[in-house]
Design a protein around this motif. Structure first.
Motif, short mmCIF file in Angstrom:
data_model
loop_
_atom_site.label_atom_id
_atom_site.label_comp_id
_atom_site.label_asym_id
_atom_site.label_seq_id
_atom_site.Cartn_x
_atom_site.Cartn_y
_atom_site.Cartn_z
N ASP A 283 0.86 -1.18 0.00
CA ASP A 283 0.00 0.00 0.00
C ASP A 283 0.90 1.24 0.00
N VAL A 284 1.31 1.67 -1.18
CA VAL A 284 2.23 2.80 -1.30
C VAL A 284 1.50 4.08 -0.92
N SER A 285 2.08 4.84 0.00
CA SER A 285 1.47 6.09 0.43
C SER A 285 1.66 7.18 -0.62
N PRO A 286 0.68 8.05 -0.80
CA PRO A 286 0.83 9.15 -1.76
C PRO A 286 1.87 10.18 -1.35
N VAL A 287 2.36 10.13 -0.12
CA VAL A 287 3.40 11.09 0.28
C VAL A 287 4.77 10.68 -0.23
N ILE A 288 4.92 9.46 -0.76
CA ILE A 288 6.21 8.98 -1.23
C ILE A 288 6.57 9.65 -2.55
N VAL A 447 6.08 0.77 -6.28
CA VAL A 447 5.21 -0.31 -6.74
C VAL A 447 4.46 -0.89 -5.55
N SER A 448 3.24 -1.32 -5.80
CA SER A 448 2.41 -1.86 -4.72
C SER A 448 2.63 -3.36 -4.59
N LYS A 449 3.84 -3.73 -4.25
CA LYS A 449 4.17 -5.11 -3.92
C LYS A 449 5.43 -5.09 -3.07
N LYS A 450 5.67 -6.19 -2.39
CA LYS A 450 6.76 -6.24 -1.44
C LYS A 450 8.04 -6.70 -2.13
N VAL A 451 8.89 -5.73 -2.46
CA VAL A 451 10.21 -6.02 -3.02
C VAL A 451 11.24 -5.41 -2.07
N ARG A 452 11.98 -6.26 -1.40
CA ARG A 452 13.00 -5.78 -0.47
C ARG A 452 14.26 -5.43 -1.27
N VAL A 453 14.77 -4.23 -1.09
CA VAL A 453 15.91 -3.76 -1.88
C VAL A 453 17.13 -3.62 -0.97
N MET A 454 18.26 -4.18 -1.44
CA MET A 454 19.49 -4.14 -0.66
C MET A 454 20.67 -3.76 -1.54
N GLY A 455 21.71 -3.27 -0.90
CA GLY A 455 22.96 -2.96 -1.58
C GLY A 455 24.06 -2.78 -0.55
N ASN A 456 25.29 -2.84 -0.98
CA ASN A 456 26.43 -2.64 -0.09
C ASN A 456 26.86 -1.18 -0.16
N ARG A 457 26.15 -0.33 0.58
CA ARG A 457 26.40 1.10 0.53
C ARG A 457 27.21 1.62 1.71
N GLY A 458 27.77 0.71 2.51
CA GLY A 458 28.64 1.16 3.59
C GLY A 458 29.82 1.93 3.07
#
Length: 613
Positions: A283-288, A447-458
């Motif tokens: 449920d993507v909020s319109p404030v995003i 997007v209105s689905k659960k996609v977990r996003v990761m990266g090595n940004r340290g």
């Protein structure tokens, strides 16, 4: 002989107590790189049988493999290696874990003190080997089974896990000196070893011969702010109608729902970095706001959207246009929230550092602001402030989509538009550094689905990305997709091994522009005489052979229709799948710039009306 047997027995009891206590403290996975001096740790972990063992012969890749696991699990993973340069090969992963706030338990075996600095083989100075890039270092005592030492080794295991997990999370390093003989005496039964060591626990009982509770129960409270500070902060928010909430890369996503509720209450837009995981919820909020990296490149837009206040959570966002936007307004109130005690402000523009748990802070402010507005008329959000951001964001997305549909060739930015539609729900998207993470930021919409996003940004490096994604795949309940460039792929080819050894499922999208694509956007590209040699660095490699060597499937696509078919097949077939997307660096730069122009042109038509809103 009696002395040798005693040494074996003491080493087993000592190391068994340590491994057992790691498990009691929550460690469930250990990544081992084979070696002789680490035999007591490796064999005891295997004999104990509670933790899952992962074998990786390359220590550099092993470190990143454990890091990827820990990022998904949000709890420590143990690393075990032998002495010498084996331990030094952990360094890149340890540095990434330190700056990326990833808990790791690094266990290095070492020669005993009498063999150091005397020319003994495979011996280096491992004391404080990782310098200031670990939260804690401990030189362990030489094993013995006395009551004080068994008590010490268990409490040290507790402390290591607690330190790695405490905010901000990070790696700890324990260095174990072992004397020969190195093979533990397993004739001392594991149950008797547990019974011997459990007698020295301060509390707990024995269940099937094992310690039911850890020796030391470590409790960390939620970091909060004093009431008067919270009141003052609420007043500042109420008096700043043109406010922004900015969410950069986040290690902990528990606070996202509370953050959205606060933004909706205040009428503040949320500039959501893709690694904040705010863009991909059901449920993507319109404030995003997800297209700011594109439209803030236009100076007219940046000029028309002057903020009163910025409230930032997480690390600094990936976007350089956002950085320039913040630098444009040095007098703006700039609040940075951090759950630990770090100084995450590369702009040097922060007016306040708020060391508090983000979830607690958002919930406390939401409650307090509700009380303020119930009791009196508070300042409302500026008329149309949120709407301005939303209109520009929508127009920008539409302009980018239209322009990309005009390209017949494979364009790197369009890859993330395609993935936003193709990624399964749920799934995990691991993204490499340099151009991939920047294109993710620009072109991956909410997007209105659960996609977990990761990266090595340290530390934003290109090393260890295959290993990190495979580590994530090893413990993830969701399908994992990795997007990276060809130099990053080459840099971690050894990391493909676990896919073969453990039949892991990973789809790798290899963006191959034959070199370092990001440099084509930088001033170095204006110096063609040395550019290709020093920065372009074309390798001209056929990666199909390496993928085949590890038992994977390799496909080079020629069109987006073929990409969609190949990706869908990979998601259903499982295993290691590498999809190569061939691109050309020069045309890629040109297409990016065409899109920026298209965005500016589209915004021109609406900007006067937005400014009058």
């Amino acid at each position: 002989m009696e002395t040798i047997m005693k040494t074996n027995r003491e080493a087993f009891l000592y190391v068994h107590a340590f491994i057992d206590e790691l498990y009691n403290s929550g460690v469930r996975h250990v990544v081992i790189s084979p070696g002789s001096r680490s035999t007591p740790l490796a064999m005891t972990a295997a004999e104990q049988g509670k933790m899952k063992l992962w074998i990786h012969v390359d220590e550099r890749s092993a470190g990143f493999f454990a890091l990827g696991m820990s990022k998904v699990l949000a709890c420590p993973v143990a690393l075990v290696c032998t002495s010498g340069t084996a331990a030094a090969n952990y360094f890149p992963a340890v540095v990434e874990a330190f700056y990326g706030r990833v808990p790791l338990i690094v266990l290095t075996a070492d020669r005993p003190h009498e063999l150091r600095d005397v020319g003994a083989p495979q011996t280096i100075n491992q004391l404080h080997l990782f310098g200031q890039h670990v939260k804690w270092f401990m030189e362990m005592a030489v094993p013995e089974s006395s009551q004080p030492l068994l008590h010490y080794v268990r409490s040290t295991a507790n402390r290591a896990v607690a330190t790695a997990c405490s905010s901000p999370a990070g790696p700890v390093h324990l260095n174990f000196p072992f004397r020969e003989p190195l093979v533990p005496d397993f004739s001392v039964s594991e149950s008797s070893a547990s019974e011997t060591s459990v007698r020295h626990l301060r509390r707990g009982s024995v269940v099937e011969g094992r310690a039911a509770l850890s020796q030391v129960q470590v409790t960390e409270g939620v970091r909060t702010l004093p009431g008067h500070t919270l009141e003052a902060l609420a007043d500042r928010l109420l008096s700043a109608p043109k406010g922004l909430i900015v969410c950069g890369p986040m290690e902990n996503t528990r606070c996202l729902k509370a953050m959205i509720a606060l933004a909706e209450q205040l009428g503040y837009p949320i500039l959501a970095d893709p690694l904040s995981n705010l863009r991909c919820v059901r449920d993507v909020s319109p404030v995003i706001i997800d297209a700011y990296d594109a439209f803030l490149r236009d100076s007219r837009v940046a000029e028309s959207l002057k903020p009163d206040l910025i409230l930032r959570f997480g690390a600094m966002p990936v976007s350089k246009p956002y950085l320039h936007y913040v630098q444009r307004y040095p007098d703006c109130v700039h609040l940075v929230v951090d759950a630990g005690h770090a100084w995450r402000d590369p702009t040097h523009l922060a007016t306040d550092m708020l060391y508090a748990d983000p979830e607690w802070l958002c919930e406390a402010l939401h409650k307090l602001l509700g009380q303020h507005r119930a009791g009196r008329k508070g300042t409302k959000a500026a008329s149309g402030w949120l709407g301005q951001w939303q209109v520009i964001n929508r127009i920008t997305r539409e302009a980018m989509r239209r322009e990309m549909e005009r390209f017949n060739s494979l364009f790197e930015g369009r890859l993330f538009q395609e993935l936003s539609e193709l990624m399964p729900d749920p799934s995990l998207l691991y993204v490499g550094n340099s151009m991939p993470v920047r294109d993710l930021d620009t072109f991956f919409p909410s997007v209105s689905k659960k996609v977990r996003v990761m990266g090595n940004r340290g530390t934003n490096g290109i090393d260890g990305l295959i290993s990190s994604a495979l580590g994530a795949s090893g413990v993830s309940q969701e399908p994992v997709v990795l997007v990276l460039g060809d130099l990053s792929f080459y840099h971690d080819l050894n990391g493909l091994l676990p896919a073969k050894l453990y039949n892991l499922n990973l789809t790798i999208i290899l963006v191959n522009n034959d070199g370092g694509g990001i440099f084509s956007f930088l001033p170095q590209a204006e110096h063609p005489r040395h550019f290709e040699t020093l920065f372009g660095t074309p390798l001209g490699l056929e990666y199909r052979h390496a993928v085949n060597m590890y038992g994977g499937s390799f496909t080079r696509i020629d069109s987006w229709a073929e990409f969609r078919d190949t990706f869908t097949t990979a998601m259903s077939s499982g295993g290691l799948n590498v999809i190569e997307v061939p691109t050309e660096r020069k045309s890629n730069v040109e297409m990016h710039r065409r899109i920026w122009k298209a965005v500016s042109a589209a915004i021109t038509d609406v900007l006067p009306r937005v400014g009058d809103t």
